[in-house]
Design an enzyme around this catalytic site. Structure first.
Site, mmCIF file in Angstrom:
data_model
loop_
_atom_site.group_PDB
_atom_site.id
_atom_site.type_symbol
_atom_site.label_atom_id
_atom_site.label_comp_id
_atom_site.label_asym_id
_atom_site.label_seq_id
_atom_site.Cartn_x
_atom_site.Cartn_y
_atom_site.Cartn_z
ATOM 1 N N SER A 1 -2.770 -7.940 2.807
ATOM 2 C CA SER A 1 -3.045 -7.796 4.240
ATOM 3 C C SER A 1 -3.504 -9.132 4.822
ATOM 4 C CB SER A 1 -4.135 -6.740 4.470
ATOM 5 O OG SER A 1 -3.701 -5.478 4.058
ATOM 6 N N LYS B 1 -15.890 -8.973 8.178
ATOM 7 C CA LYS B 1 -16.612 -9.385 9.389
ATOM 8 C C LYS B 1 -15.742 -9.305 10.628
ATOM 9 C CE LYS B 1 -19.766 -12.638 7.242
ATOM 10 N NZ LYS B 1 -19.503 -13.910 6.617
ATOM 11 N N ARG C 1 -1.900 -6.111 -8.496
ATOM 12 C CA ARG C 1 -0.766 -7.004 -8.247
ATOM 13 C C ARG C 1 -0.618 -8.065 -9.319
ATOM 14 N NH1 ARG C 1 -2.950 -8.222 -2.386
ATOM 15 N NH2 ARG C 1 -4.718 -8.344 -3.779
ATOM 16 N N HIS D 1 0.838 -1.207 0.000
ATOM 17 C CA HIS D 1 0.000 0.000 0.000
ATOM 18 C C HIS D 1 0.875 1.261 0.000
ATOM 19 C CE1 HIS D 1 -2.946 -2.747 2.334
ATOM 20 N NE2 HIS D 1 -3.475 -2.562 1.140
#
Ligand code: PNS
Length: 158
Positions: free
Chosen positions: A128, A42, A91, A18
């Protein structure tokens, strides 16, 4: 000419991938707003306040970069901030299909264009989700996230 761009994402947590996109976009545009999605899935590792604090810390040296939370539609956030251009990192081909759909939809519903920056090769495998999985099982994430993020991940109770 002043051109502002929005770089949206969940940033749970922010990675070197990022940061690479942020630095490259910030050096090419007048103003970059990092838009951090409030409800990132979630079971986010960090709540939005923590994700924003980390984003602010790791982008603190970039004068034309701001960080803001958003919820709801990205095109609404762009309109509220008077921005017509979104920047995204790509990516691999596997990213492309979904990103293309979102880009087309955002242009259709909000007139917002998307500009893709190809990930630097050293970050092309970084996500991530994988970083969180490594941290969950006690692995070393220091090659993938900046020190404040690695520290927060280490301090995290599972
Ligand atoms: O880091 P992520 O999770 O890949 O980021 C995804 C994000 C936040 C860019 C995307 O989910 C998004 O834009 N969400 C906002 C809701 C929205 O506008 N949906 C319609 C897109 S066509």
């Amino acid at each position: 000419m002043t051109v502002s761009v929005v770089y949206p994402g969940s940033f749970d947590p922010v990675t070197y991938g990022h940061i690479d996109v942020i630095q490259r976009a910030a050096s090419r545009f007048s103003r970059l707003i990092v838009a951090c999605l409030q409800n990132a899935g979630k079971d986010p590792m960090f709540d939005v306040e923590e994700r924003i604090a980390l984003l602010e810390e790791v982008t603190g040296d970039l004068r034309n970069v701001e960080v803001a939370a958003f919820d709801g539609l990205l095109v609404d956030f762009c309109r509220e901030h008077d921005v017509r251009l979104v920047v995204k990192g790509l990516r691999a081909v596997s990213d492309f299909e979904y990103e293309l759909q979102m880009a087309q939809m955002n242009r259709s519903i909000g007139g917002v264009e998307t500009l893709f920056l190809t990930a630097s090769p050293i970050y092309s495998f970084l996500s991530s989700s994988l970083v969180k999985e490594i941290a969950r099982f006690g692995g070393d994430v220091t090659d993938f996230v900046p020190p404040p993020v690695a520290d927060r991940m280490r301090a995290r109770r599972w």
